[in-house]
Design a protein around this motif. Structure first.
Motif, PDB file in Angstrom:
ATOM      1  N   ASP A  29       0.836  -1.207   0.000  1.00 50.20           N
ATOM      2  CA  ASP A  29       0.000   0.000   0.000  1.00 50.20           C
ATOM      3  C   ASP A  29       0.866   1.251   0.000  1.00 50.20           C
ATOM      4  N   THR A  30       1.879   1.241   0.856  1.00 44.76           N
ATOM      5  CA  THR A  30       2.811   2.368   0.916  1.00 44.76           C
ATOM      6  C   THR A  30       3.467   2.590  -0.446  1.00 44.76           C
ATOM      7  N   LEU A  31       3.919   1.492  -1.057  1.00 45.02           N
ATOM      8  CA  LEU A  31       4.599   1.605  -2.341  1.00 45.02           C
ATOM      9  C   LEU A  31       3.664   2.098  -3.433  1.00 45.02           C
ATOM     10  N   LEU A  32       2.425   1.598  -3.399  1.00 44.97           N
ATOM     11  CA  LEU A  32       1.464   2.011  -4.418  1.00 44.97           C
ATOM     12  C   LEU A  32       1.205   3.515  -4.331  1.00 44.97           C
ATOM     13  N   LEU A  33       1.033   4.006  -3.095  1.00 48.03           N
ATOM     14  CA  LEU A  33       0.805   5.440  -2.900  1.00 48.03           C
ATOM     15  C   LEU A  33       1.994   6.242  -3.419  1.00 48.03           C
ATOM     16  N   ALA A  34       3.197   5.843  -2.998  1.00 48.52           N
ATOM     17  CA  ALA A  34       4.393   6.599  -3.369  1.00 48.52           C
ATOM     18  C   ALA A  34       4.614   6.544  -4.881  1.00 48.52           C
ATOM     19  N   ALA A  35       4.485   5.342  -5.455  1.00 44.27           N
ATOM     20  CA  ALA A  35       4.769   5.195  -6.886  1.00 44.27           C
ATOM     21  C   ALA A  35       3.771   5.977  -7.728  1.00 44.27           C
TER      22      ALA A  35
END
Lengths: 240, 236, 279
Positions: free
Chosen positions: A19-25
Motif C-alpha cells: 500500500d505504501t509503495l502504491l501510494l508513493a509510486a
C-alpha cells in the motif's frame, strides 16, 4: 523491549508495504509528469502561465502536507453536491484518490523546482551550439536541454523520492491503512509505541535504502562519460 | 468556516492560534540553527580524507533521512528520557521523575533531521566551488584560514542558499510533528480547537494560513539573503 | 569525568519535573484536552469538561493536591510510564489488552455505544427488538440483535475511531459483513458521515447525545440498541502505573464514594445530558 510484540507485529506491518509503495509510486509517476509541465511554465516568458505555476508551487511548498491532505479530503466532502453535479464525487469519495491527489500535487510542486534548477544549470554554450547547427526548438529541448537537466536534477529528485516514501505515512489520517496506519493501530491497542515504531522505522529505512542505491546507480549510468571527462581535464591541466 | 471562533482574547481562539504560530516559529528557528551547525560538521566529515569519518556521516544521513521524523521524535523523547532517568538513578540515586524539557527535545529532534538535509546541501555547495580558485588562492600565498574565510565560505554560502532555503521550509513544516510530545504549536492548537469546538475546518484552514504566512515572511528573507550573496555575480 | 558527573547532576535536578508519586500527597493527572465533553478546552484555553470536574472532586475526597496537565493522546501512555504524571483521566476505556500495560481504578463512567446515521438514510428507522444489550455474555437475545445489525448494515461502510472499544466490537461481531473505516479523531468521522463517505458511525452515547442536540447533529440520528459489555470493555477509569497499585486503590475508593452519593451522576447529567455513571 517486548520481543513477543515485535515478532507478532512485523508481519502485519510488512503486509502493508504494498500500500505504501502504491501510494508513493502513483504520486511520483503522475507528479513527475506534472512537475515537468509546471517547471516549463515557470521558465516560460508568458506572465499568466508563470504566475499560476509560481502561486501553485508557493502554496504547496509552504504548508504542511498534513493540512493539504486534510483540506482536500474533508474539504471535498463539504462540496459533495457540487462535485456530484460535475461527476467528480465518484473519485473524491475514495480516500485513495484524495491521498494520491494530495501527494501528487505536493511532489509536483517540489519536483518542478528541482527540474527548473536542472534546466537552468544547462550550460548556455550547449544551447548555442545546438542552435548553431540548426536544431529546432523542440529538438533542442528533447536532445539537449531535457537530458542534461534530468542528469543535473537526479540527486535532488532522489531526495524527493525518499521524502515521498515517508510522506505516504500521512495517508493514515484519511483512513488508509498503509505501514504507519497499521503501526498506529497496533500502538493504540497495545500502547507500546517504541517497539512498533522501530519496526516501522526499519521498514521505511529499508525502502529508502533501496531508493538511495537505485538513484546512485542511475546517476552512474546516466553519466557514462563522467569519469573519463575528469581524467581528460586533469590530463589537460598537466599539459598547460 | 466560522470566523467568530477566531476572535482575540478569552472569547475566541485567535490569540491561542497566534501563540501557537510563535511557538512554531521559535522551535523552527532554533532547530534550523542547530541543523546548520550539525550539517556543516557532517559535511566536513563527508569530505574528509578519513574513511571512518565519511562512513559515520553516511550512516547519519542515510538513517535520519530514511526514517519518518515522527520515529526520531519518539525515540529521542521517550528513549532519551529513559536513558536520562537510568543515569540519574544509577549515579545519584535520584529516583524521582526526570525529563528532557520538551522544547529542547523538539529542537534536537527537528534539528537532527534538518541537519541531515543540510549536510547534503552544504557538501554539494563545497564541491561546486571551482578547484582552480582554491589553487589560485594557494598560489598567491593565502594561508588555510584565510582561504577558508575569503574563498570557500562566501562561495559555499552562495551555492548553498537555495538548498538551505528548502531545508528551512522542511524544518518549518516538520515542527508540526512535535505536538506528540506536548509542545503547543500550530498543529496541536488546531487539533485542540477542532476537538473542543467540533469545527475542524475553521482550525485547519487557520493553520494553513498561518503556515503560509510564516513561509512568506521567511521566503522574503531568503530572497534578500540570496541577493546579498550573489552581489557582483553575473547571471544569465 | 568528575566534572561531567557534576554537570549531569545539575542537569538532572534542573529537569526534575518531580511528580512525587511515592507518598501520594501531590500528584499530576494527565488529560487529552481535545475530547469534548469529557475533557476539552474553552476558547480562553482553559481545560474543562466532565473529567476535569470529576478529578477535582476525587482529589478532594482523597485529600491530595492534584495538578492537571495536558498531553496529546499519542504520547499519553509512554509519558505515564516515564513518570511525567501519575494518573490519566481522559475518557479511557478499561480493556483487558490495556490492563497488560497499565492498571486502572474502578470505572467511573459507563456509556453505551450506539450507531448514528444521516436522517435521510434508509437506516434512519433501524431498531432491534431491544433498546439495550449487554455483551458480557452473548445469549439468544444478544445474538438476535447482532443478526439484525448484520442484516441492516451488511455490505455497508461503517466508520469508527481508531483503536477504540467500538472498533473492537465492529471487528468481532460485524467484521465479516461490513467495511470498517477507521479515523484518527471523532470529528473527522463526523465530517465523513455528513459527506456520505460512510453509511453509519459507531461511538459512545456520551459523544452523540450532546452532539445531536446541536446544529451540527441536526441531520443525524442515533439508531439501534445501546450496547455495553464484552468488546466495549469495563467502563471508563483512571489509568495508573502498575507499580502504583496503592494509588489506583485510592482512586477506586474515592470513585466508589462519589458514585454512592450521586456526585458522578450529577456531573454526568451536567456534561452529557444523561446519567453515565458506572454503577
Amino acid at each position: 523491549m517486548n520481543w513477543e510484540l515485535i515478532q507478532e507485529s512485523w508481519p502485519v506491518l510488512v503486509g502493508a508495504v504494498p500500500d505504501t509503495l502504491l501510494l508513493a509510486a502513483s504520486a511520483l509517476i503522475i507528479g513527475f509528469a506534472l512537475a515537468v509541465v509546471i517547471a516549463l511554465m515557470r521558465l516560460s516568458a508568458n506572465k499568466p502561465l508563470w504566475g499560476v505555476a509560481y502561486g501553485y508551487v508557493y502554496i504547496f511548498r509552504s504548508t504542511p502536507l498534513l493540512v493539504q491532505l486534510f483540506l482536500i479530503y474533508y474539504g471535498s466532502g463539504q462540496y459533495r453536491m457540487f462535485l456530484e453535479d460535475i461527476g467528480l464525487w465518484v473519485a473524491f469519495r475514495e480516500p485513495w484518490f484524495c491521498a494520491i491527489l494530495a501527494l501528487t500535487l505536493n511532489t509536483a510542486a517540489y519536483g518542478s523546482e528541482i527540474i527548473r534548477g536542472g534546466v537552468q544549470s544547462v550550460p548556455w554554450g550547449e544551447v548555442e551550439a545546438a542552435r548553431a547547427i540548426g536544431m529546432s526548438r523542440s529538438l533542442l529541448f528533447r536532445r539537449i536541454i531535457f537530458p542534461i537537466a534530468m542528469r543535473q536534477a537526479l540527486p535532488g529528485y532522489g531526495n524527493e523520492v525518499i521524502l515521498m516514501v515517508k510522506a505516504t505515512s500521512l495517508a493514515s489520517t484519511i483512513t488508509i491503512l498503509e505501514v504507519t496506519g497499521e503501526a498506529k493501530k497496533i500502538i493504540a491497542a497495545t500502547w507500546s509505541p517504541i517497539e512498533i515504531f522501530i519496526i516501522a522505522g526499519a521498514i521505511y529505512l529499508f525502502l529508502n535504502f533501496i531508493v538511495t542505491r537505485g538513484v546512485a546507480m542511475l546517476e552512474r549510468r546516466l553519466n557514462p562519460l563522467h569519469e573519463t571527462a575528469i581524467k581528460d581535464v586533469s590530463a589537460g591541466a598537466d599539459i598547460h | 468556516m466560522d470566523l467568530s471562533l477566531l476572535t482575540w482574547g478569552d472569547g475566541g481562539w485567535g490569540d491561542e492560534m497566534v501563540l501557537g504560530a510563535l511557538m512554531t516559529l521559535a522551535v523552527a528557528v532554533c532547530s534550523y540553527a542547530l541543523g546548520i551547525v550539525i550539517g556543516s560538521g557532517f559535511a566536513a566529515m563527508k569530505l574528509s580524507h578519513l574513511a571512518p569519518l565519511r562512513w559515520l556521516a553516511d550512516l547519519y544521513t542515510t538513517v535520519i533521512r530514511g526514517i519518518p521524523e515522527l520515529l526520531i521524535i519518539y525515540l529521542v523523547f521517550f528513549g532519551g528520557g529513559a536513558v536520562l532517568r537510568t543515569v540519574a538513578k544509577g549515579l545519584f540515586g535520584y529516583g524521582d521523575y526526570v525529563d528532557l524539557p520538551i522544547f529542547v527535545t523538539g529542537m534536537v529532534c527537528i534539528g537532527l533531521s534538518a541537519g541531515a538535509y543540510a549536510t547534503e546541501v552544504i557538501r554539494g555547495a563545497v564541491l561546486a566551488v571551482p578547484r582552480g580558485q582554491i589553487e589560485a588562492a594557494r598560489a598567491v600565498g593565502m594561508r588555510k584560514g584565510l582561504r577558508f574565510r575569503r574563498i570557500l565560505v562566501p562561495q559555499v554560502a552562495r551555492y548553498a542558499l537555495p538548498g538551505l532555503g528548502n531545508v528551512w521550509q522542511l524544518t518549518l513544516k516538520e515542527t508540526s510533528l512535535i505536538s506528540v510530545i506536548g509542545l503547543v504549536e500550530i498543529m496541536r492548537q488546531a487539533a485542540v480547537g477542532a476537538g473542543s469546538t467540533k469545527e475542524p475546518f475553521t482550525f485547519y484552514i487557520t493553520a494553513f494560513v498561518l503556515y503560509l504566512g510564516l513561509a512568506s515572511i521567511s521566503n522574503r528573507g531568503f530572497l534578500r539573503a540570496e541577493g546579498w550573496a550573489n552581489r557582483g555575480v553575473r547571471s544569465a | 569525568m568528575k566534572k561531567l558527573l557534576t554537570l549531569a547532576a545539575i542537569a538532572a535536578m534542573a529537569f526534575a519535573g518531580a511528580a512525587q508519586a511515592a507518598d501520594y500527597k501531590k500528584i499530576k493527572i494527565a488529560t487529552e484536552g481535545a475530547y469534548a465533553p469529557w475533557n476539552y478546552k474553552d476558547s480562553s484555553g482553559k481545560l474543562i469538561g466532565f473529567e476535569l470536574d470529576l478529578a477535582a472532586d476525587l482529589c478532594k475526597r482523597m485529600g491530595i493536591e492534584c495538578t492537571v496537565v495536558e498531553q496529546a493522546w499519542d504520547g499519553i501512555i509512554p509519558s505515564l510510564q516515564a513518570g511525567k504524571y501519575d494518573a490519566i483521566v481522559a475518557g479511557m476505556s478499561i480493556t483487558d489488552k490495556r490492563k497488560k500495560v497499565i492498571t486502572f481504578s474502578r470505572s467511573y463512567a459507563q456509556t453505551p455505544a450506539s450507531f448514528v446515521v444521516g436522517k435521510s438514510s434508509k437506516s434512519a428507522g433501524f431498531k432491534t427488538g431491544v433498546d439495550r444489550i449487554d455483551l458480557t455474555t452473548v445469549e439468544a437475545g444478544e445474538k438476535a440483535a447482532i443478526a439484525d445489525m448484520v442484516k441492516e448494515f451488511g455490505g455497508k461502510t461503517i466508520g469508527v475511531q481508531t483503536a477504540t472499544t467500538h472498533e473492537n466490537f465492529l471487528r468481532e461481531h460485524l467484521g465479516k459483513n461490513i467495511t470498517i473505516r477507521t479515523y484518527d479523531t471523532q470529528e473527522n468521522l463526523d465530517l465523513d458521515l455528513q459527506a456520505g463517505r460512510v453509511d453509519a458511525a459507531l461511538a459512545s452515547m456520551s459523544y452523540w447525545v450532546p452532539l445531536l442536540k446541536t446544529d451540527k447533529g441536526k441531520d443525524m440520528v442515533a439508531v439501534g440498541p445501546g450496547m455495553v459489555g464484552g468488546p466495549f470493555g469495563h467502563g471508563v477509569g483512571a489509568g495508573i502505573r502498575k507499580k502504583d497499585q496503592a494509588l489506583a486503590d485510592m482512586f477506586s475508593k474515592a470513585i466508589q464514594s462519589a458514585i454512592d452519593d450521586g456526585s458522578v451522576s450529577k456531573l454526568a447529567i451536567k456534561w452529557f445530558g444523561f446519567d453515565a455513571s458506572a454503577k
